[in-house]
Motif scaffolding. Structure first.
Motif, short mmCIF file in Angstrom:
data_model
loop_
_atom_site.label_atom_id
_atom_site.label_comp_id
_atom_site.label_asym_id
_atom_site.label_seq_id
_atom_site.Cartn_x
_atom_site.Cartn_y
_atom_site.Cartn_z
N SER A 1 69.79 38.44 49.28
CA SER A 1 69.20 37.67 48.18
C SER A 1 69.72 36.24 48.13
CB SER A 1 69.47 38.38 46.84
OG SER A 1 70.84 38.26 46.46
N ILE A 2 70.87 35.98 48.73
CA ILE A 2 71.43 34.62 48.72
C ILE A 2 70.46 33.65 49.40
CG2 ILE A 2 73.30 33.17 49.59
CD1 ILE A 2 75.14 35.62 49.30
N ALA A 3 69.94 34.07 50.55
CA ALA A 3 69.00 33.21 51.29
C ALA A 3 67.71 33.00 50.50
CB ALA A 3 68.70 33.81 52.65
N ILE B 1 74.99 40.79 61.21
CA ILE B 1 74.99 39.40 61.68
C ILE B 1 73.65 38.73 61.41
CG2 ILE B 1 74.24 39.97 64.03
CD1 ILE B 1 76.82 37.28 62.95
N ASP B 2 72.56 39.49 61.38
CA ASP B 2 71.24 38.91 61.10
C ASP B 2 71.17 38.34 59.68
OD1 ASP B 2 70.28 39.41 63.60
OD2 ASP B 2 69.32 41.30 63.07
N ILE B 3 71.94 38.94 58.77
CA ILE B 3 71.96 38.42 57.39
C ILE B 3 72.59 37.03 57.38
CG2 ILE B 3 72.87 38.76 55.07
CD1 ILE B 3 72.68 41.73 55.48
N LEU B 4 73.66 36.86 58.16
CA LEU B 4 74.30 35.54 58.24
C LEU B 4 73.32 34.51 58.80
CD1 LEU B 4 76.84 33.84 57.84
CD2 LEU B 4 77.58 34.51 60.14
N LYS B 5 72.55 34.91 59.82
CA LYS B 5 71.54 34.00 60.39
C LYS B 5 70.50 33.64 59.33
CE LYS B 5 72.01 35.91 65.06
NZ LYS B 5 71.34 36.70 66.15
N ASN B 6 70.06 34.63 58.56
CA ASN B 6 69.06 34.37 57.50
C ASN B 6 69.60 33.43 56.44
OD1 ASN B 6 67.05 35.96 58.63
ND2 ASN B 6 67.72 37.82 57.57
N ILE B 7 70.90 33.57 56.15
CA ILE B 7 71.51 32.67 55.17
C ILE B 7 71.45 31.23 55.66
CG2 ILE B 7 73.71 32.00 54.12
CD1 ILE B 7 74.32 35.00 53.81
#
Length: 489
Positions: free
Chosen positions: A343-345, A363-369
């Motif tokens: 939800s941050i992104a 790691i995909d969440i970090l990329k999305n962020i």
């Protein structure tokens, strides 16, 4: 023929020496140049006399001797009549009125200095250590309270100290910051309220559920209160102070709430619509049921939200971010929840600083962020154990962070947060080739349990030094405690 260097104008010298405020060794060297340099340097050194928390008994004795020398004659006579003799640096008057330079007064530090010096000093009269301690401490505090330069006052009473009785009138009028406790004598708050009306920051520690009317009155009388910190440990509550602080609903911009449990009132936070900064610092986990109401509140000016320890239910925070995330610039959260991290992104596109915790397969969440938060400049991320590896973080940073990005904090969760010298050098090489070129602040935060840092070994330090010399990176380490204290503030 001798050539004499031109003398700098005083204003110019003041501005130059101001930059040395945190370099105490250089400031002490400036004392020896000449009288003007000495005066300018002394003013800065005495601005905050209490920043050395590990002072020796010899240093404490030196500080106390100087303070005694600065006392007005009436105070010196009181000590003399009671048989209290504390030597001063010289028999003459001090070169400067040192206390006139002080902007910070921590009464607990005066307590420690006076007590530690008098404890080992033989007494020539029948006065107890407590009586001598109270006499000396009161006269020193009285002297400080008559200084117009005083900006910050901290008075926290605990069982290691004596609760002083203030029998004199306070002249402080320019005080802007107060740190206090609910267990102080009410006359302290009464006397302070007579002259002190322009506090911009108040921090209150709750030692019981009772709050004196004098403290409530002091809070109510303030004209422009901007920051409020409420600290309630050991089952105590800030409930009784809430009616007094709501008078400042239009001016308050920073609110910090700290406790060791979470079943405290939080819904009152919605009464402050102009908040720009909110910190929820709770040491024990609970349901944060009062946050169930707060999640729907709107804070149109909110830029900083920190939840460094235990967190409300993720769905509550997500709803809060959906309403308030658009203007957030700094978001710190320790909760390890996939949906909340995603939800941050989606809800916080304008973030500049972020602390996030992600599992090893996220790691995909970090990329999305990085894709969703194009203004992100700084990130702190946990690595090792069940969290992301340092290698994955470095690869994602160099390939997906925006051109604005310049600071990476790696928080080592365990001694498994290891990065090889090959991976580290490859990262620096890629960062060096990024356009536009920007030096990276790389900060390794030591693991709490092992004092371990994944970046610190002989090979890695040699590589870091190499790229520091090339201007690619600036590296430093921090302890777990230093980082935690900074985030709470």
């Amino acid at each position: 023929m001798t050539y004499q260097l031109p003398t700098l104008p005083t204003d110019c010298l003041n501005n130059i020496v101001e930059f040395l405020e945190n370099d105490k060794n250089t400031l002490h060297s400036c004392l020896l140049v000449n009288r003007l340099w000495c005066k300018v340097s002394v003013r800065i050194l005495w601005r905050d006399l209490w920043d050395n928390k590990e002072r020796s008994l010899r240093m404490a004795s030196s500080i106390l001797s100087t303070l005694i020398a600065c006392l007005p004659n009436k105070s010196k006579e009181i000590l003399f009549k009671n048989g209290i003799f504390i030597s001063t640096p010289t028999s003459k008057s001090p070169l400067f009125d040192y206390t006139a330079f002080c902007q910070v007064l921590l009464i607990c530090e005066i307590n420690k200095i006076v007590y530690n010096v008098l404890r080992d000093k033989p007494s020539n009269n029948s006065l107890s250590l407590q009586d001598r301690y109270c006499l000396v401490t009161n006269e020193i505090i009285k002297m400080f309270m008559n200084q117009v330069s005083l900006k910050k006052l901290s008075y926290i009473y605990n069982h290691y100290q004596y609760n002083l009785s203030f029998t004199y009138f306070f002249e402080v009028r320019n005080l802007s910051e107060l740190h206090c406790g609910t267990n102080l004598n009410s006359d302290f708050y009464y006397r302070l309220s007579q002259t002190c009306r322009n506090l911009q920051s108040i921090s209150i520690e709750f030692y019981s559920n009772e709050v004196s009317n004098e403290l409530k009155e002091l809070i109510s009388l303030q004209n422009n209160l901007k920051k409020l910190t409420l600290i309630a440990y050991y089952g105590n509550s800030w409930k009784n102070i809430i009616p007094s602080i709501t008078n400042h609903s239009n001016t308050l911009t920073k609110l910090h709430l700290c406790s060791d449990y979470t079943n405290l009132s939080l819904s009152f936070v919605s009464l402050f619509p102009n908040l720009q900064e909110i910190v929820f610092s709770f040491l024990e986990s609970a349901d944060f049921e009062d946050f169930k109401v707060l999640q729907f509140s709107n804070f149109p000016n909110l830029q900083i939200l920190k939840i460094p320890y235990h967190c409300p239910k993720p769905e509550y925070v997500m709803r809060f971010l959906e309403i308030n995330g658009k203007n957030l610039k700094n978001f710190y959260i320790s909760e390890n929840d996939k949906d909340l991290s995603l939800s941050i992104a989606n809800f916080c596109p304008n973030l500049k600083s972020l602390c996030v915790t992600l599992n090893n397969d996220e790691i995909d969440i970090l990329k999305n962020i990085f894709i969703g938060c194009q203004y992100l400049e700084r990130i702190k991320i946990w690595c090792g154990g069940d969290y992301l590896t340092v290698e994955k973080v470095l690869e994602t940073i160099v390939n997906h962070s925006s051109n604005n990005f310049y600071e990476l904090k790696i928080h080592n969760s365990s001694n498994s947060a290891y990065v090889s010298s090959e991976i580290l050098e490859l990262f620096f090489m890629k960062w060096k080739n990024r356009l536009p070129k920007k030096s990276l602040n790389l900060i390794g935060i030591n693991c709490f349990y092992y004092n371990y840092n994944s970046l610190v070994n002989e090979e890695n330090l040699n590589i870091i030094k190499k790229y520091e010399n090339l201007g690619v990176v600036k590296f430093r380490t921090r302890s777990y405690y230093e980082e935690g204290k900074e985030e709470e503030n």
